[in-house]
Design a protein around this motif. Structure first.
Motif, PDB file in Angstrom:
ATOM      1  N   ASN A 187      -1.876  -5.305  -7.134  1.00 10.49           N
ATOM      2  CA  ASN A 187      -1.781  -6.235  -8.260  1.00 10.49           C
ATOM      3  C   ASN A 187      -1.829  -5.547  -9.619  1.00 10.49           C
ATOM      4  N   SER A 188      -1.410  -4.302  -9.673  1.00 15.13           N
ATOM      5  CA  SER A 188      -1.468  -3.563 -10.932  1.00 15.13           C
ATOM      6  C   SER A 188      -0.273  -2.629 -11.059  1.00 15.13           C
ATOM      7  N   ASP A 189      -0.245  -1.887 -12.155  1.00 14.91           N
ATOM      8  CA  ASP A 189       0.847  -0.936 -12.391  1.00 14.91           C
ATOM      9  C   ASP A 189       0.826   0.229 -11.415  1.00 14.91           C
ATOM     10  N   ILE A 190      -0.260   0.407 -10.679  1.00  7.94           N
ATOM     11  CA  ILE A 190      -0.298   1.476  -9.681  1.00  7.94           C
ATOM     12  C   ILE A 190       0.792   1.269  -8.638  1.00  7.94           C
ATOM     13  N   ALA A 191       1.073   0.011  -8.317  1.00  8.61           N
ATOM     14  CA  ALA A 191       2.102  -0.300  -7.320  1.00  8.61           C
ATOM     15  C   ALA A 191       3.496   0.103  -7.790  1.00  8.61           C
ATOM     16  N   LYS A 192       3.657   0.305  -9.094  1.00 10.83           N
ATOM     17  CA  LYS A 192       4.963   0.704  -9.622  1.00 10.83           C
ATOM     18  C   LYS A 192       5.212   2.203  -9.475  1.00 10.83           C
ATOM     19  N   LEU A 193       4.171   2.966  -9.158  1.00  7.45           N
ATOM     20  CA  LEU A 193       4.318   4.411  -9.034  1.00  7.45           C
ATOM     21  C   LEU A 193       5.120   4.788  -7.800  1.00  7.45           C
ATOM     22  N   THR A 194       4.878   4.068  -6.720  1.00 15.75           N
ATOM     23  CA  THR A 194       5.631   4.252  -5.477  1.00 15.75           C
ATOM     24  C   THR A 194       5.502   2.967  -4.680  1.00 15.75           C
ATOM     25  N   PRO A 195       6.513   2.565  -3.922  1.00 12.47           N
ATOM     26  CA  PRO A 195       6.402   1.310  -3.163  1.00 12.47           C
ATOM     27  C   PRO A 195       5.203   1.343  -2.220  1.00 12.47           C
ATOM     28  N   PRO A 196       4.279   0.375  -2.330  1.00  6.51           N
ATOM     29  CA  PRO A 196       3.110   0.376  -1.451  1.00  6.51           C
ATOM     30  C   PRO A 196       3.520   0.187   0.014  1.00  6.51           C
ATOM     31  N   PRO A 197       2.819   0.838   0.935  1.00  5.98           N
ATOM     32  CA  PRO A 197       3.106   0.634   2.357  1.00  5.98           C
ATOM     33  C   PRO A 197       2.661  -0.761   2.791  1.00  5.98           C
ATOM     34  N   GLN A 198       2.991  -1.126   4.014  1.00  6.72           N
ATOM     35  CA  GLN A 198       2.597  -2.444   4.528  1.00  6.72           C
ATOM     36  C   GLN A 198       1.091  -2.619   4.471  1.00  6.72           C
ATOM     37  N   TYR A 199       0.374  -1.585   4.872  1.00  6.77           N
ATOM     38  CA  TYR A 199      -1.084  -1.644   4.875  1.00  6.77           C
ATOM     39  C   TYR A 199      -1.638  -0.572   3.941  1.00  6.77           C
ATOM     40  N   ILE A 200      -2.322  -0.998   2.889  1.00  6.20           N
ATOM     41  CA  ILE A 200      -3.025  -0.079   2.010  1.00  6.20           C
ATOM     42  C   ILE A 200      -4.443   0.128   2.536  1.00  6.20           C
ATOM     43  N   ALA A 201      -5.051  -0.946   3.019  1.00  4.56           N
ATOM     44  CA  ALA A 201      -6.399  -0.898   3.595  1.00  4.56           C
ATOM     45  C   ALA A 201      -6.280  -0.870   5.124  1.00  4.56           C
ATOM     46  N   TYR A 202      -7.411  -0.876   5.823  1.00  2.00           N
ATOM     47  CA  TYR A 202      -7.394  -0.924   7.285  1.00  2.00           C
ATOM     48  C   TYR A 202      -6.636  -2.163   7.731  1.00  2.00           C
ATOM     49  N   ASN A 203      -5.770  -2.004   8.721  1.00  2.00           N
ATOM     50  CA  ASN A 203      -4.842  -3.085   9.050  1.00  2.00           C
ATOM     51  C   ASN A 203      -5.539  -4.355   9.528  1.00  2.00           C
ATOM     52  N   TYR A 204      -6.738  -4.223  10.111  1.00  2.00           N
ATOM     53  CA  TYR A 204      -7.375  -5.440  10.618  1.00  2.00           C
ATOM     54  C   TYR A 204      -7.900  -6.339   9.502  1.00  2.00           C
ATOM     55  N   PHE A 205      -8.021  -5.821   8.280  1.00  2.44           N
ATOM     56  CA  PHE A 205      -8.482  -6.661   7.168  1.00  2.44           C
ATOM     57  C   PHE A 205      -7.477  -7.754   6.827  1.00  2.44           C
ATOM     58  N   TYR A 206      -6.202  -7.517   7.138  1.00  2.66           N
ATOM     59  CA  TYR A 206      -5.155  -8.409   6.644  1.00  2.66           C
ATOM     60  C   TYR A 206      -5.130  -9.763   7.353  1.00  2.66           C
ATOM     61  N   SER A 207      -5.731  -9.843   8.515  1.00  2.00           N
ATOM     62  CA  SER A 207      -5.785 -11.123   9.225  1.00  2.00           C
ATOM     63  C   SER A 207      -7.165 -11.774   9.140  1.00  2.00           C
ATOM     64  N   MET A 208      -8.073 -11.158   8.427  1.00  2.00           N
ATOM     65  CA  MET A 208      -9.444 -11.696   8.342  1.00  2.00           C
ATOM     66  C   MET A 208      -9.551 -12.778   7.285  1.00  2.00           C
ATOM     67  N   GLU A 209     -10.331 -13.797   7.629  1.00  4.74           N
ATOM     68  CA  GLU A 209     -10.611 -14.888   6.693  1.00  4.74           C
ATOM     69  C   GLU A 209     -12.111 -15.062   6.531  1.00  4.74           C
ATOM     70  N   ILE A 210     -12.513 -15.437   5.330  1.00  2.70           N
ATOM     71  CA  ILE A 210     -13.888 -15.843   5.039  1.00  2.70           C
ATOM     72  C   ILE A 210     -13.804 -17.201   4.351  1.00  2.70           C
ATOM     73  N   ASP A 211     -14.543 -18.169   4.840  1.00  2.00           N
ATOM     74  CA  ASP A 211     -14.514 -19.532   4.299  1.00  2.00           C
ATOM     75  C   ASP A 211     -13.100 -20.114   4.338  1.00  2.00           C
ATOM     76  N   GLY A 212     -12.356 -19.761   5.405  1.00  2.00           N
ATOM     77  CA  GLY A 212     -11.036 -20.349   5.596  1.00  2.00           C
ATOM     78  C   GLY A 212      -9.944 -19.773   4.724  1.00  2.00           C
ATOM     79  N   GLN A 213     -10.223 -18.691   4.013  1.00  2.00           N
ATOM     80  CA  GLN A 213      -9.206 -18.087   3.150  1.00  2.00           C
ATOM     81  C   GLN A 213      -9.109 -16.596   3.443  1.00  2.00           C
ATOM     82  N   ALA A 214      -7.888 -16.079   3.480  1.00  2.00           N
ATOM     83  CA  ALA A 214      -7.692 -14.652   3.701  1.00  2.00           C
ATOM     84  C   ALA A 214      -8.458 -13.868   2.651  1.00  2.00           C
TER      85      ALA A 214
END
Length: 256
Positions: A187-214
């Motif tokens: 969500n910042s200008d860092i993403a403009k330096l190079t196209p971000p990969p699919q997963y920047i963080a550990y891949n299992y974080f992307y499907s996790m929800e807390i209080d019903g929200q990702a």
């Protein structure tokens, strides 16, 4: 902000590799080594005592290091070449993302290229590991991930003035940093330096929800609504302290 690339010495490399091959290490972490090096026998290694496993892995990886030395040197050159086009843009991108002047910090960072498919960092000497078989573009993305950790903890230390031992695994402040790196880069200008990969963080974080929200939706909104990076730090730290038991239980389940 400056980054140099060099080869990681074998003893340090193997120490970090074995850190994720103990009897207590979750399988999610263990298997990555054997996926990277099919010549290593996973079932045989797990049948050994921890001491015997460490000896087996050290002996075999030492041989692989010797065999792949030319490839490692080639990777360092390719990573350096891929990095050069964005090197001069770091200060502006990070100053914008963090709302602070980053021009005078982190002028001695080191990307250490070696055998480890997991990429640990060392906050004390501002270094991080990069797997030699990564594509150059992905190596650049890994570097930006680790640099974002460095800037985050630099800003965190300036604001909270707390114990920097808590910035490492398995402390809660370390876990928070693993989450906010995705949020800040995406969500910042860092993403403009190079196209971000699919997963920047550990891949299992992307499907996790807390209080019903990702979780990345929650953190992304906090970042977008921040009054300052310090405001974002305070709000995210309150959020993770509140939800730590549920989050750690989900991580433990994902890493089985």
């Amino acid at each position: 902000m400056k980054l140099n690339w060099q080869q990681k010495d074998f003893e340090s490399d193997i120490d970090f590799i074995l850190f994720h091959q103990t009897d207590d290490t979750p399988m999610w972490w263990k298997r990555s080594l054997y996926q990277a090096y099919p010549s290593l026998d996973f079932d045989y290694a797990q049948s050994l005592s921890q001491e015997e496993r460490f000896e087996y892995l050290t002996d075999n990886l030492r041989k692989i290091r010797t065999e792949k030395q030319a490839d490692i040197e080639k990777s360092i050159n390719m990573f350096e070449s891929a990095w050069q086009p964005i090197a001069s843009k770091l200060n502006d991108a990070y100053s914008s993302a963090f709302g602070m002047d980053c021009s005078g910090i982190l002028n001695d960072m080191v990307g250490l290229v070696g055998l480890n498919p997991i990429c640990p960092r060392n906050l004390a000497d501002k270094s991080f590991s990069v797997y030699y078989q990564f594509a150059p573009e992905y190596a650049v993305s890994v570097a930006l991930h680790e640099i974002t950790h460095f800037v985050w903890f630099c800003a965190w230390q300036q604001y909270f003035k707390d114990n920097d031992e808590e910035y490492n695994f398995p402390h809660l402040k370390w876990l928070l940093s693993e989450l906010v790196v995705e949020t800040i880069i995406r969500n910042s200008d860092i993403a403009k330096l190079t196209p971000p990969p699919q997963y920047i963080a550990y891949n299992y974080f992307y499907s996790m929800e807390i209080d019903g929200q990702a979780i990345f939706e929650t953190l992304g909104k906090m970042y977008a609504d921040r009054k300052s990076i310090q405001d974002f730090m305070e709000r995210t730290y309150d959020w993770i302290r509140k939800n730590e038991p549920e989050l750690r239980a989900k991580i433990a389940d994902a890493e089985k």
